[in-house]
Write a protein that holds these residues in place. Structure first.
Motif, mmCIF file in Angstrom:
data_model
loop_
_atom_site.group_PDB
_atom_site.id
_atom_site.type_symbol
_atom_site.label_atom_id
_atom_site.label_comp_id
_atom_site.label_asym_id
_atom_site.label_seq_id
_atom_site.Cartn_x
_atom_site.Cartn_y
_atom_site.Cartn_z
ATOM 1 N N THR A 67 0.825 -1.202 0.000
ATOM 2 C CA THR A 67 0.000 0.000 0.000
ATOM 3 C C THR A 67 0.861 1.253 0.000
ATOM 4 N N ASN A 68 1.922 1.240 0.786
ATOM 5 C CA ASN A 68 2.833 2.380 0.841
ATOM 6 C C ASN A 68 3.468 2.626 -0.522
ATOM 7 N N ALA A 69 3.892 1.562 -1.196
ATOM 8 C CA ALA A 69 4.517 1.696 -2.508
ATOM 9 C C ALA A 69 3.526 2.233 -3.529
ATOM 10 N N LEU A 70 2.321 1.700 -3.544
ATOM 11 C CA LEU A 70 1.308 2.153 -4.493
ATOM 12 C C LEU A 70 0.933 3.611 -4.249
ATOM 13 N N MET A 71 0.681 3.955 -3.004
ATOM 14 C CA MET A 71 0.287 5.343 -2.705
ATOM 15 C C MET A 71 1.418 6.323 -3.001
ATOM 16 N N SER A 72 2.652 5.914 -2.768
ATOM 17 C CA SER A 72 3.780 6.795 -3.091
ATOM 18 C C SER A 72 3.842 7.071 -4.585
ATOM 19 N N ARG A 73 3.609 6.045 -5.411
ATOM 20 C CA ARG A 73 3.596 6.248 -6.861
ATOM 21 C C ARG A 73 2.444 7.147 -7.289
ATOM 22 N N ILE A 74 1.284 6.956 -6.687
ATOM 23 C CA ILE A 74 0.120 7.782 -7.030
ATOM 24 C C ILE A 74 0.368 9.234 -6.670
ATOM 25 N N VAL A 75 0.881 9.493 -5.474
ATOM 26 C CA VAL A 75 1.166 10.863 -5.049
ATOM 27 C C VAL A 75 2.229 11.491 -5.945
ATOM 28 N N LEU A 76 3.269 10.733 -6.278
ATOM 29 C CA LEU A 76 4.315 11.250 -7.159
ATOM 30 C C LEU A 76 3.757 11.604 -8.530
ATOM 31 N N ASP A 78 0.653 12.315 -9.247
ATOM 32 C CA ASP A 78 -0.272 13.434 -9.098
ATOM 33 C C ASP A 78 0.465 14.764 -8.946
ATOM 34 N N ALA A 79 1.609 14.740 -8.266
ATOM 35 C CA ALA A 79 2.371 15.971 -8.036
ATOM 36 C C ALA A 79 3.267 16.350 -9.210
ATOM 37 N N ALA A 80 3.461 15.432 -10.151
ATOM 38 C CA ALA A 80 4.366 15.698 -11.281
ATOM 39 C C ALA A 80 3.824 16.832 -12.147
ATOM 40 N N ARG A 81 4.703 17.688 -12.599
ATOM 41 C CA ARG A 81 4.312 18.790 -13.472
ATOM 42 C C ARG A 81 4.900 18.645 -14.866
ATOM 43 N N HIS A 82 6.017 17.892 -15.009
ATOM 44 C CA HIS A 82 6.671 17.777 -16.309
ATOM 45 C C HIS A 82 6.934 16.331 -16.698
ATOM 46 N N SER A 83 7.605 15.569 -15.857
ATOM 47 C CA SER A 83 7.920 14.171 -16.152
ATOM 48 C C SER A 83 8.196 13.442 -14.843
ATOM 49 N N ILE A 84 8.251 12.130 -14.935
ATOM 50 C CA ILE A 84 8.552 11.296 -13.768
ATOM 51 C C ILE A 84 9.710 10.380 -14.128
ATOM 52 N N ASP A 85 10.726 10.337 -13.276
ATOM 53 C CA ASP A 85 11.867 9.451 -13.474
ATOM 54 C C ASP A 85 11.964 8.566 -12.238
ATOM 55 N N LEU A 86 11.584 7.302 -12.386
ATOM 56 C CA LEU A 86 11.546 6.386 -11.258
ATOM 57 C C LEU A 86 12.490 5.214 -11.456
ATOM 58 N N GLN A 87 12.975 4.709 -10.367
ATOM 59 C CA GLN A 87 13.713 3.453 -10.373
ATOM 60 C C GLN A 87 13.293 2.703 -9.126
ATOM 61 N N TYR A 88 12.823 1.476 -9.319
ATOM 62 C CA TYR A 88 12.408 0.715 -8.154
ATOM 63 C C TYR A 88 12.722 -0.752 -8.341
ATOM 64 N N SER A 89 12.822 -1.455 -7.220
ATOM 65 C CA SER A 89 13.113 -2.880 -7.212
ATOM 66 C C SER A 89 12.086 -3.577 -6.346
ATOM 67 N N ILE A 90 11.802 -4.815 -6.669
ATOM 68 C CA ILE A 90 10.888 -5.609 -5.862
ATOM 69 C C ILE A 90 11.724 -6.603 -5.066
#
Length: 101
Positions: A67-76, A78-90
């Motif tokens: 839930t924390n991971a999903l909500m963090s992605r949603i908030v990020l 939603d807050a993005a104004r230009h682009s999103i650059d993510l790197q994550y591992s499972i």
């Protein structure tokens, strides 16, 4: 039993042959472009303040629950104004989350 040994032998032969192959050096590579960084958003101001407090260091933030991971992605997003650059591992669930952090 014989059929299983034959399949294993075929798999090993395939692995041996494919291990000897080389990468293509003449492959056509499409041109890529990077978006110019923007320094006037709330996110960039937050990151600038955080990195200024820890000069010369890098880090990551483990998200320990689904839930924390999903909500963090949603908030990020939603807050993005230009682009999103993510790197994550499972991390596998067998691994202790404190070890992963």
């Amino acid at each position: 039993m014989f059929e299983r040994l034959l399949r294993i032998a075929a798999l090993l032969a395939f692995c041996a042959v494919s291990a000897c192959s080389t990468l293509r050096v003449n492959a056509v590579k499409p041109a890529s472009q990077a978006i110019a960084p923007v320094a006037d958003t709330a996110s960039t101001r937050y990151v600038a303040a955080t990195t200024a407090a820890h000069p010369g260091q890098s880090g990551f933030r483990p998200l320990l629950t689904n839930t924390n991971a999903l909500m963090s992605r949603i908030v990020l997003a939603d807050a993005a104004r230009h682009s999103i650059d993510l790197q994550y591992s499972i991390v596998p669930s067998k691994l202790d989350k404190k070890e992963a952090a």
